[in-house]
Each structure stands twice: as C-alpha cells, then as structure tokens.
Design a protein around this motif. Structure first.
Motif, short mmCIF file in Angstrom:
data_model
loop_
_atom_site.label_atom_id
_atom_site.label_comp_id
_atom_site.label_asym_id
_atom_site.label_seq_id
_atom_site.Cartn_x
_atom_site.Cartn_y
_atom_site.Cartn_z
N GLU A 142 0.78 -1.24 0.00
CA GLU A 142 0.00 0.00 0.00
C GLU A 142 0.81 1.29 0.00
OE1 GLU A 142 -2.54 -0.34 3.37
OE2 GLU A 142 -3.77 -1.90 2.45
N ASN A 143 1.94 1.31 0.66
CA ASN A 143 2.68 2.57 0.82
C ASN A 143 3.71 2.84 -0.26
OD1 ASN A 143 1.45 3.59 3.24
ND2 ASN A 143 2.43 1.91 4.32
N LEU A 144 3.82 1.94 -1.25
CA LEU A 144 4.82 2.14 -2.30
C LEU A 144 4.63 3.47 -3.02
CD1 LEU A 144 5.51 -1.17 -4.27
CD2 LEU A 144 7.06 0.11 -2.80
N ARG A 145 5.72 4.21 -3.14
CA ARG A 145 5.72 5.45 -3.93
C ARG A 145 6.57 5.30 -5.19
NH1 ARG A 145 7.22 9.47 1.01
NH2 ARG A 145 5.53 8.83 2.37
N TYR A 146 7.49 4.34 -5.15
CA TYR A 146 8.43 4.14 -6.26
C TYR A 146 8.51 2.65 -6.54
CZ TYR A 146 12.89 4.30 -8.83
OH TYR A 146 13.87 4.17 -9.77
N LEU A 147 8.26 2.25 -7.78
CA LEU A 147 8.36 0.85 -8.18
C LEU A 147 9.05 0.78 -9.53
CD1 LEU A 147 7.73 -2.16 -7.76
CD2 LEU A 147 5.47 -1.75 -8.78
N ASN A 148 10.23 0.16 -9.56
CA ASN A 148 11.00 0.03 -10.79
C ASN A 148 11.26 -1.45 -11.03
OD1 ASN A 148 12.64 0.22 -13.01
ND2 ASN A 148 14.00 1.75 -12.14
N LEU A 171 6.44 4.59 -11.68
CA LEU A 171 6.25 3.21 -12.07
C LEU A 171 6.98 2.96 -13.38
CD1 LEU A 171 4.82 0.42 -11.89
CD2 LEU A 171 2.90 1.46 -13.13
N ASN A 172 7.83 1.92 -13.40
CA ASN A 172 8.53 1.53 -14.62
C ASN A 172 8.50 0.02 -14.70
OD1 ASN A 172 10.20 1.13 -16.82
ND2 ASN A 172 11.70 2.66 -16.18
N VAL A 173 7.78 -0.50 -15.68
CA VAL A 173 7.68 -1.95 -15.88
C VAL A 173 8.23 -2.35 -17.25
CG1 VAL A 173 5.77 -2.33 -14.28
CG2 VAL A 173 5.29 -1.74 -16.65
N GLY A 174 8.88 -1.42 -17.94
CA GLY A 174 9.38 -1.69 -19.29
C GLY A 174 10.49 -2.71 -19.29
N GLY A 175 10.72 -3.29 -20.44
CA GLY A 175 11.80 -4.24 -20.58
C GLY A 175 11.86 -4.79 -21.98
#
Length: 198
Positions: A142-148, A171-175
């Motif tokens: 719930e508290n995530l502010r940054y997800l790479n 948020l970055n989910v690229g690849g």
C-alpha cells in the motif's frame, strides 16, 4: 527580579536533568549512538524474500546476523527502524557483460514483501527473473511510492493490480528481455488520474 530567578531555576533543573541522563547512558555524553535495529518481523520477511532469490555472486551476504539495518540494498528509517527501501538494482556493464549476467538476481519474488508495511521504494530493475509474470501481489504493498521493475526479466501480462498502488509516484515496468503486454490500459488511466489529482 522574580522572573530572573524563575528562569535560573528552570535552567538549573534542565541542566541537572541532562547530567543525570548522561550519567545513566555514557553514549549520550560522548555523542555516540546505537545502530538503528531492524524490526524483527521485517527482518524475518527479508530473510524469507532472500531464500527464494538466486544470487550467483552472493550480493546479499550481509543479510544475516541480528539485523542492525546495515544490509546491502536495505534502507531503514533512522528512528523507527522500519524498512523503507529495497534498492536491489543490478547495474549493466558496457565492458563486461558476462560479469553483469552473473551479478543479476533471479528466482522468485516471495510474498513476504507484504510484511514490509512501511516499504515506500522498491527497485528490482536490471535483474533476471526468467520471464516469470510480474507478481500481482505487488499491487498490495500500500505505501509504495516508487516501483521500478524495468529490464528485470519479467514477462507476460502486466497485472492490473498495480493500479491499486494509490501512493505511487513512479512506475517503470518496461523491458526488452521478455514479452510484456497488457490487456487494456484502463487501470493505468485510473492510476494516472488519481495521482494527478493528489
């Protein structure tokens, strides 16, 4: 004159209080401080998380002992000791791709991350999770502010559950390693509107 005596009395009482604290705790007077200790339940969650990882170069060797928040890639709050950040990115090498390949973490992302209730920053980028699907349960931190998760070797459907991360700013989910796709972008639009309005 009466006010002056009161101020002196209060000052003297405060000084005596500080001296008594210094005599009880010698580290107080020397300026030393104890290491911030990791919360035991969060330390156990990190150890479970580590068990399911492949770590060919043993990058996480410091994840042992009694947990003084000095583990590689782990950032704890300097007062509460809660785990706030996991910085587990691997860094690509232009000169030596073989050593980079060996340095990447892999394996499985354990559900124990959900026990890190104060986690605000998660970076698993440039690792190799072998084409496994991005874990849906990440949308419950719930508290995530940054997800790479970029170039982390995730493949398949990008879960719409990531749209549940209402505190997320990045948020970055690229690849490029595996085929990532989405069925629709509705969850991303809701996520974007919510974070724009905040």
């Amino acid at each position: 004159m009466d006010l002056f005596l009161r101020i002196r009395a209060v000052t003297l009482i405060l000084l005596l209080g500080l001296l008594s604290i210094a005599s009880i705790n010698p580290k107080f007077s020397s300026g030393e401080s104890d290491q911030v200790r990791c919360i035991e339940s969060e330390r156990q969650a990190l150890l479970k998380f580590k068990q399911d990882l492949k770590d060919p170069l043993n990058r996480l060797v410091s994840w042992a002992g009694d947990g003084d928040c000095q583990w590689v890639g782990v950032v704890c709050h300097n007062v509460t000791g809660h785990v706030h950040e996991l910085r587990l990115r691997s860094f690509p090498s232009v000169d030596d791709s073989a050593s980079y390949d060996r340095s990447r973490l892999g394996g499985k992302i354990n559900h124990s991350l959900l026990d890190l209730k104060h986690l605000i920053y998660l970076d698993l980028s440039y690792n190799d999770f072998g084409g496994s699907q991005t874990p849906k349960f990440l949308g419950s931190i719930e508290n995530l502010r940054y997800l790479n998760l970029s170039n982390a070797g995730f493949g398949g459907l990008i879960p719409h559950e990531l749209g549940n991360l209402s505190n997320l700013h990045y948020l970055n989910v690229g690849g490029y390693d595996y085929n990532l796709y989405v069925m629709n972008l509705q969850w991303l639009l809701v996520f974007h509107q919510y974070n724009t309005l905040k």
